[in-house]
Design a protein around this motif. Sequence first.
Motif, short mmCIF file in Angstrom:
data_model
loop_
_atom_site.label_atom_id
_atom_site.label_comp_id
_atom_site.label_asym_id
_atom_site.label_seq_id
_atom_site.Cartn_x
_atom_site.Cartn_y
_atom_site.Cartn_z
N THR A 27 -10.40 -18.41 5.36
CA THR A 27 -10.30 -18.20 6.81
C THR A 27 -9.78 -16.81 7.17
N ASN A 28 -9.35 -16.02 6.16
CA ASN A 28 -8.85 -14.66 6.38
C ASN A 28 -7.67 -14.64 7.35
N LYS A 29 -6.84 -15.63 7.28
CA LYS A 29 -5.67 -15.69 8.13
C LYS A 29 -4.43 -15.29 7.35
N SER A 30 -3.45 -14.77 8.09
CA SER A 30 -2.21 -14.32 7.47
C SER A 30 -1.26 -15.50 7.28
N MET A 31 -0.28 -15.27 6.47
CA MET A 31 0.77 -16.25 6.25
C MET A 31 2.09 -15.67 6.74
N THR A 32 2.87 -16.49 7.40
CA THR A 32 4.15 -16.05 7.96
C THR A 32 5.28 -16.78 7.26
N PHE A 33 6.31 -16.01 6.89
CA PHE A 33 7.46 -16.55 6.18
C PHE A 33 8.74 -16.10 6.88
N ASP A 34 9.83 -16.74 6.53
CA ASP A 34 11.13 -16.34 7.05
C ASP A 34 11.84 -15.45 6.04
N GLY A 35 13.14 -15.28 6.23
CA GLY A 35 13.87 -14.33 5.40
C GLY A 35 14.08 -14.73 3.96
N ASP A 39 0.88 -3.76 0.14
CA ASP A 39 1.26 -4.04 -1.24
C ASP A 39 0.18 -4.94 -1.82
N GLU A 40 -0.67 -4.36 -2.66
CA GLU A 40 -1.79 -5.11 -3.22
C GLU A 40 -1.34 -6.24 -4.13
N ARG A 41 -0.13 -6.19 -4.58
CA ARG A 41 0.36 -7.28 -5.43
C ARG A 41 0.52 -8.58 -4.65
N LEU A 42 0.59 -8.50 -3.32
CA LEU A 42 0.74 -9.70 -2.49
C LEU A 42 -0.59 -10.18 -1.92
N SER A 43 -1.70 -9.60 -2.31
CA SER A 43 -2.99 -10.05 -1.79
C SER A 43 -3.35 -11.42 -2.36
N PHE A 44 -4.12 -12.18 -1.59
CA PHE A 44 -4.50 -13.53 -2.00
C PHE A 44 -5.86 -13.83 -1.38
N THR A 45 -6.47 -14.89 -1.88
CA THR A 45 -7.78 -15.30 -1.38
C THR A 45 -7.60 -16.33 -0.28
N SER A 46 -8.38 -16.17 0.75
CA SER A 46 -8.34 -17.11 1.87
C SER A 46 -9.71 -17.15 2.50
N ALA A 60 -18.42 -36.80 2.41
CA ALA A 60 -18.60 -35.34 2.42
C ALA A 60 -17.41 -34.71 3.13
N LYS A 61 -16.58 -33.84 2.45
CA LYS A 61 -15.41 -33.17 2.99
C LYS A 61 -15.55 -31.66 2.88
N LYS A 62 -14.83 -30.91 3.86
CA LYS A 62 -14.80 -29.45 3.85
C LYS A 62 -13.88 -28.99 2.73
N PRO A 63 -14.27 -28.00 1.98
CA PRO A 63 -13.40 -27.53 0.89
C PRO A 63 -12.06 -27.04 1.45
N PRO A 64 -10.93 -27.50 0.94
CA PRO A 64 -9.62 -27.15 1.52
C PRO A 64 -9.29 -25.67 1.31
N ASP A 65 -8.51 -25.10 2.27
CA ASP A 65 -8.03 -23.72 2.18
C ASP A 65 -6.77 -23.73 1.33
N VAL A 66 -6.80 -22.96 0.29
CA VAL A 66 -5.67 -23.00 -0.64
C VAL A 66 -4.39 -22.50 0.02
N THR A 67 -4.52 -21.67 1.07
CA THR A 67 -3.32 -21.16 1.75
C THR A 67 -2.64 -22.24 2.56
N VAL A 80 2.24 -11.78 5.80
CA VAL A 80 1.42 -11.23 4.73
C VAL A 80 -0.04 -11.54 5.02
N PHE A 81 -0.89 -10.51 4.93
CA PHE A 81 -2.32 -10.66 5.16
C PHE A 81 -3.05 -10.75 3.82
#
Length: 496
Positions: free
Chosen positions: A138-146, A129-136, A60-67, A179-180
């Motif tokens: 855990t409702n956590k943001s993603m951080t990227f560099d330049g 920017d709604e075009r960058l919305s995604f499903t998560s 039995a495993k927890k369903p993985p977070d796609v993010t 990005v949230f």
Amino acid sequence: MERSFQGTLLWISAAKMPHLTKPLILLLCLAVTGECRGHGHRVRRWTGTVETQKNGPSLAKKPPDVTKSRKTKTENLLKVDDHDFTMRPAFAGPAIPVGVDVQVESLDSISEVDMDFTMTLYLRHYWKDERLSFTSSTNKSMTFDGRLVKKIWVPDVFFVHSKRSFIHDTTTDNIMLRVFPDGHVLYSLRVTVTAACNMDFSRFPLDSQTCSLELESYAYTDEDLMLYWKNGDESLSTDDRISLSQFLIQKFHTTSRLAFYSSTGWYNRLYINFTLRRHIFFFLLQTYFPATLMVMLSWVSFWIDRRAVPARVSLGITTVLTMSTIITGVNASMPRVSYIKAVDIYLWVSFVFVFLSVLEYAAVNYLSTVQDRRERKMRERARSQSLPCTCGISQTRTMTMLDGTYSEADTNSLAGYTQEPMVPEEEQEELHEVLEKPERMVVHMSMSSESTTTKKKKSLRTLNIIQNTHAIDKYSRMIFPGSYIFFNIIYWSVYC
């Protein structure tokens, strides 16, 4: 069948040769059995993984977070390839609001010559920017560099009136993109900018300067992009350790208003305003005190003997050249403005005082020369007119009187002569001044002995006091210091 066939052959051979073939048959059976076992082991080794996956118990495993999945690409998660990010969010719709906040890291330098300042700051933008919305889950943001910034839409904010600016790139580009899940975006970068600052130096160095760093969208008018301070005055934060060598930072504050361009329209513009007050102590030590000391040094010549020409001339020229050097040094570090600065008023007034002290000695020397020439002529005239008046006096007595060392008996012996003056009346006053000089003169002995002796003593007493002092020097000793003190009182009361 292969095994049964081999067993049949072994049984027939054993029946014919019961004694010799038994050991051979035993060895052959052992060899065949080992080969069969090795073949079965190889089969299990190649098929063991598959059997384990098929027959192993399920955990039995927890369903993985796609993010957080390694196999999910950022472009696929944010659907970067599915949208055209060359257009702003909600294109052809209402203006997109973009919030801004700034953290000032350092105020590096203020240049009076170039009339600019250099500031390092953290510039942060907030928009959705709604075009960058995604499903998560855990409702956590993603951080990227330049690297992702070049693939999505970001506000085109620039610094108005900037001369130079750059984004720090050590060790990588100092850019952060967060990005949230609901599409909200935080875009932060570390920038150093050199911008122009219109400074007013009319009160320099007793001045205060107010400079502004202006932010504005380059392409989008107020109908497409609404730029605003995210938290009002709290959108601007500064480091308490910020300090400058020549200025005291009084306050930072923010403002915003619309800017109009005749060819493109109205734009939202944000202002970072800060007020600087200059430290005066440096200029007191480097400019004001030296200038004041040079003026005071020029007054020393008023107490030097007016006949000491080399001393007074060299002192006056030295103070004039020193004041010229101070003025040149101050103007070299200042822009070439067309108006008078406060420091210019003080230095040039001090220069005038020093120059007037030189002119004062020139006047004293000239008047002294004229007076000496006139007195010399009067002595020569008095000598030529007094020689015939010996009137029967012996040669020895006449020479004694010419030396000025006559006795009371000599005076009484001349009491019977006429008291009419041998010099015209209009020259009596000039001759009286000449008689007070400590030189050998011819004295007209036509007065009583008592009055002559009294006047001689007064004349000698006065001679010791004002022998080497001119009237202009006496008045200059009071007028010059008094005038300069009065000027300083007016100057510091106006500019402080």
